[in-house]
Enzyme design. Structure first.
Site, PDB file in Angstrom:
ATOM      1  CG  HIS A 121      -0.255   0.135   2.566  1.00  0.00           C
ATOM      2  ND1 HIS A 121       0.344  -0.636   3.413  1.00  0.00           N
ATOM      3  CD2 HIS A 121      -0.096   1.332   3.261  1.00  0.00           C
ATOM      4  CE1 HIS A 121       0.961  -0.220   4.338  1.00  0.00           C
ATOM      5  NE2 HIS A 121       0.494   0.935   4.469  1.00  0.00           N
TER       6      HIS A 121
HETATM    7  C1  UD1 Z   1      -2.135   5.784   5.043  1.00  0.00           C
HETATM    8  C2  UD1 Z   1      -1.019   6.086   5.643  1.00  0.00           C
HETATM    9  C3  UD1 Z   1       0.044   5.059   5.499  1.00  0.00           C
HETATM   10  C4  UD1 Z   1      -0.441   3.868   6.323  1.00  0.00           C
HETATM   11  C5  UD1 Z   1      -1.653   3.495   5.839  1.00  0.00           C
HETATM   12  C6  UD1 Z   1      -2.296   2.225   6.192  1.00  0.00           C
HETATM   13  C7  UD1 Z   1      -0.463   8.749   5.348  1.00  0.00           C
HETATM   14  C8  UD1 Z   1       0.138   9.462   4.698  1.00  0.00           C
HETATM   15  N1  UD1 Z   1      -0.405   7.423   4.901  1.00  0.00           N
HETATM   16  O1  UD1 Z   1      -2.119   5.181   3.697  1.00  0.00           O
HETATM   17  O2  UD1 Z   1       1.222   5.603   6.381  1.00  0.00           O
HETATM   18  O3  UD1 Z   1       0.518   2.932   6.235  1.00  0.00           O
HETATM   19  O4  UD1 Z   1      -2.633   4.581   5.668  1.00  0.00           O
HETATM   20  O5  UD1 Z   1      -3.085   1.527   5.660  1.00  0.00           O
HETATM   21  O6  UD1 Z   1      -1.175   8.859   6.232  1.00  0.00           O
HETATM   22  N2  UD1 Z   1      -9.250   4.812   0.313  1.00  0.00           N
HETATM   23  C9  UD1 Z   1     -10.120   4.094   0.009  1.00  0.00           C
HETATM   24  N3  UD1 Z   1     -10.826   3.644   1.111  1.00  0.00           N
HETATM   25  C10 UD1 Z   1     -10.538   3.853   2.394  1.00  0.00           C
HETATM   26  C11 UD1 Z   1      -9.349   4.396   2.556  1.00  0.00           C
HETATM   27  C12 UD1 Z   1      -8.759   5.007   1.453  1.00  0.00           C
HETATM   28  O7  UD1 Z   1     -10.839   4.012  -0.890  1.00  0.00           O
HETATM   29  O8  UD1 Z   1     -11.313   3.377   3.297  1.00  0.00           O
HETATM   30  C13 UD1 Z   1      -8.523   5.161  -1.060  1.00  0.00           C
HETATM   31  C14 UD1 Z   1      -8.759   6.615  -1.347  1.00  0.00           C
HETATM   32  O9  UD1 Z   1      -9.041   6.772  -2.686  1.00  0.00           O
HETATM   33  C15 UD1 Z   1      -7.528   7.134  -0.826  1.00  0.00           C
HETATM   34  C16 UD1 Z   1      -6.288   6.139  -0.976  1.00  0.00           C
HETATM   35  O10 UD1 Z   1      -7.092   5.023  -0.823  1.00  0.00           O
HETATM   36  O11 UD1 Z   1      -7.349   8.507  -1.707  1.00  0.00           O
HETATM   37  C17 UD1 Z   1      -5.121   6.156  -0.175  1.00  0.00           C
HETATM   38  O12 UD1 Z   1      -5.669   6.513   1.204  1.00  0.00           O
HETATM   39  P1  UD1 Z   1      -4.963   7.438   2.278  1.00  0.00           P
HETATM   40  O13 UD1 Z   1      -5.741   7.343   3.583  1.00  0.00           O
HETATM   41  O14 UD1 Z   1      -4.887   8.858   1.801  1.00  0.00           O
HETATM   42  O15 UD1 Z   1      -3.424   6.689   2.268  1.00  0.00           O
HETATM   43  P2  UD1 Z   1      -3.224   5.053   2.461  1.00  0.00           P
HETATM   44  O16 UD1 Z   1      -2.533   4.712   1.287  1.00  0.00           O
HETATM   45  O17 UD1 Z   1      -4.432   4.575   3.027  1.00  0.00           O
HETATM   46  N1  UDP Z   2      -4.128  -5.748   8.130  1.00  0.00           N
HETATM   47  C1  UDP Z   2      -5.691  -6.288   8.091  1.00  0.00           C
HETATM   48  N2  UDP Z   2      -6.088  -6.537   7.007  1.00  0.00           N
HETATM   49  C2  UDP Z   2      -5.593  -6.521   5.741  1.00  0.00           C
HETATM   50  C3  UDP Z   2      -4.234  -6.067   5.627  1.00  0.00           C
HETATM   51  C4  UDP Z   2      -3.477  -5.573   6.942  1.00  0.00           C
HETATM   52  O1  UDP Z   2      -6.012  -6.344   9.269  1.00  0.00           O
HETATM   53  O2  UDP Z   2      -6.073  -6.722   4.710  1.00  0.00           O
HETATM   54  C5  UDP Z   2      -3.553  -5.415   9.263  1.00  0.00           C
HETATM   55  C6  UDP Z   2      -2.233  -5.938   9.686  1.00  0.00           C
HETATM   56  O3  UDP Z   2      -2.327  -7.294  10.256  1.00  0.00           O
HETATM   57  C7  UDP Z   2      -1.591  -4.990  10.402  1.00  0.00           C
HETATM   58  C8  UDP Z   2      -2.100  -3.617   9.912  1.00  0.00           C
HETATM   59  O4  UDP Z   2      -3.340  -4.019   9.124  1.00  0.00           O
HETATM   60  O5  UDP Z   2      -1.769  -4.867  11.780  1.00  0.00           O
HETATM   61  C9  UDP Z   2      -1.206  -2.827   9.222  1.00  0.00           C
HETATM   62  O6  UDP Z   2      -1.694  -1.715   8.408  1.00  0.00           O
HETATM   63  P1  UDP Z   2      -1.374  -1.364   7.279  1.00  0.00           P
HETATM   64  O7  UDP Z   2      -0.274  -2.157   6.598  1.00  0.00           O
HETATM   65  O8  UDP Z   2      -2.424  -0.720   6.376  1.00  0.00           O
HETATM   66  O9  UDP Z   2      -0.517   0.269   7.662  1.00  0.00           O
HETATM   67  P2  UDP Z   2       0.941   0.221   8.293  1.00  0.00           P
HETATM   68  O10 UDP Z   2       1.191  -0.753   9.377  1.00  0.00           O
HETATM   69  O11 UDP Z   2       2.034  -0.150   7.220  1.00  0.00           O
HETATM   70  O12 UDP Z   2       1.117   1.643   8.628  1.00  0.00           O
END
Ligand code: UD1
Ligand code: UDP
Length: 368
Positions: free
Chosen positions: A206
């Site tokens: 991601h």
């Molecule tokens: C964010 C965090 C990242 C974290 C990750 C966990 C920042 C800068 N990044 O990244 O550090 O590791 O969350 O998963 O804060 N979207 C959906 N549905 C959702 C959420 C997101 O469709 O429920 C889509 C949206 O189009 C959005 C894109 O995913 O623009 C990215 O989501 P965003 O929350 O901006 O960043 P993450 O990549 O999730």
């Molecule tokens: N995770 C989850 N479902 C998924 C993928 C990840 O529950 O489909 C959990 C995973 O076990 C971990 C957390 O999400 O505890 C990590 O989140 P993510 O990878 O989105 O963010 P990061 O930790 O890199 O910030």
């Protein structure tokens, strides 16, 4: 000053998971605990499912900050948090990690004279091209109380001039998060993915470093599709990644991969504990792989968890010309040793009960 009211900010998948045990422990102290949800993650499978499974109390407010650019997210979270701090006047604001959720809300606090507690403080990759690195460095310099997860993170804080008296207990709530659901974990071969325990890869992707670079994302998916010929791959796809795969027309690489929607926490941990290896760019999965003693391949050139880069326990797939295939070949040749090393790293993320220690320190912190 005695603390009567604490606001805790959640809003992304890792913040729900890692703050859940601290929220439970804060509630046990009897201090009023408000939950602010930024709405950065908003799909059911990225948000509600974690609130339910981890029994996080219904948030008091949701800022609906999902989607959009960095500045849009930060400004919505900043405004939402500022308004609530003005209305609720909590004695402390607790933020966690390095997301926009954490940074945007922390930014609101100094102007409202609300001290900030930063959980999972001091992690550094020293790579400012990553938005998370910028967020966490800036949070460190406006936070009042810091809880580093490891001694190395504590050292990073001290090196940046953070006062020793402002640094609390060293430890991470992740073991307690796992414990919240540990007795519900499944045998992964019974999850309906047609996999055998110890004979599949669990993959997540991601980070924008991987998803927003078409050639890198294509390279990763191509490698994975080749690996899936010999060992099944289970790949719950993050919404960001799903949209990039469509945008860059990379679906052809997914034909032999078990592509699924993001899974709930119980399923994610079940898939982790029984995997041959976890291949991911996730910070949370790095920690959980350590807890379960499962080898990890980082889809990154660096990591904040440098202690794990030993004995093939965690390998950086994009460091010094490395490829995912190189990492897997090395892992295959050294598998038992890699598992042993990973198991020896279980202590890195502490033990049961650290959330209670962190919550106690938060609740008793002497606010100036
Ligand atoms: C964010 C965090 C990242 C974290 C990750 C966990 C920042 C800068 N990044 O990244 O550090 O590791 O969350 O998963 O804060 N979207 C959906 N549905 C959702 C959420 C997101 O469709 O429920 C889509 C949206 O189009 C959005 C894109 O995913 O623009 C990215 O989501 P965003 O929350 O901006 O960043 P993450 O990549 O999730
Ligand atoms: N995770 C989850 N479902 C998924 C993928 C990840 O529950 O489909 C959990 C995973 O076990 C971990 C957390 O999400 O505890 C990590 O989140 P993510 O990878 O989105 O963010 P990061 O930790 O890199 O910030």
């Amino acid at each position: 000053m005695k603390i009567n009211k604490i606001a805790v900010v959640v809003g992304t998948r890792p913040t729900f998971i890692e703050l859940a045990p601290i929220i439970h422990e804060l509630q046990k102290t009897g201090i009023e605990t408000l939950i602010y949800h930024t709405g950065q993650h908003y799909d059911n499978e990225m948000s509600s499912v974690f609130l339910d499974q981890l029994q996080i109390p219904q948030p008091h407010e949701n800022f609906n900050a999902g989607g959009g650019t960095f500045s849009e997210q930060i400004s919505t979270i900043l405004t939402g948090c500022e308004n609530l701090l003005e209305k609720d006047k909590p004695d402390l604001l607790v933020v966690e990690g390095d997301t926009n959720t954490a940074f945007g809300s922390a930014l609101a606090a100094p102007g409202k004279q609300t001290p900030i507690v930063h959980v999972e403080a001091g992690c550094r990759s020293f790579d400012k091209s990553l938005p998370e690195e910028v967020n966490r460095v800036l949070i460190s310099h406006i936070a009042d109380v810091h809880f580093p997860p490891t001694p190395n993170c504590r050292k990073n804080l001290l090196n940046e001039g953070i006062r020793e008296e402002a640094i609390g207990f060293v430890g991470h709530p992740i073991v307690d998060a796992v414990n919240l659901v540990k007795n519900k974990l499944h045998d992964s071969s019974k999850l309906g993915f047609d996999i055998e325990r110890g004979k599949y890869y669990y993959v997540t992707i991601h980070r924008n470093f991987n998803t927003d670079n078409p050639s890198r994302l294509e390279h990763i998916l191509h490698e994975l599709s080749k690996m899936a010929e010999t060992k099944p791959i289970v790949f719950p796809v993050h919404p960001r990644t799903r949209s990039r795969i469509q945008q860059f027309k990379l679906e052809k690489y997914l034909k032999n991969i078990k592509v699924i929607q993001p899974v709930d926490y119980v399923t994610s941990l079940s898939l982790t504990k029984d995997a041959y290896a976890v291949i991911s760019d996730s910070g949370g999965l790095t920690k959980e792989s350590c807890i379960f003693g499962v080898p990890y391949v980082s889809l990154r050139p660096n990591t904040e968890w440098i202690e794990t880069l030993t004995g093939y326990a965690n390998q950086l797939a994009f460091e010094k010309g490395n490829t995912i295939r190189d990492c897997i070949d090395r892992l295959d040749r050294n598998y038992d040793a890699a598992r042993k090393t990973m198991r020896s790293l279980q202590v890195l993320f502490g033990r049961t009960g650290l959330s209670a220690t962190i919550a106690k320190q938060i609740s008793e912190w002497e606010v100036a």
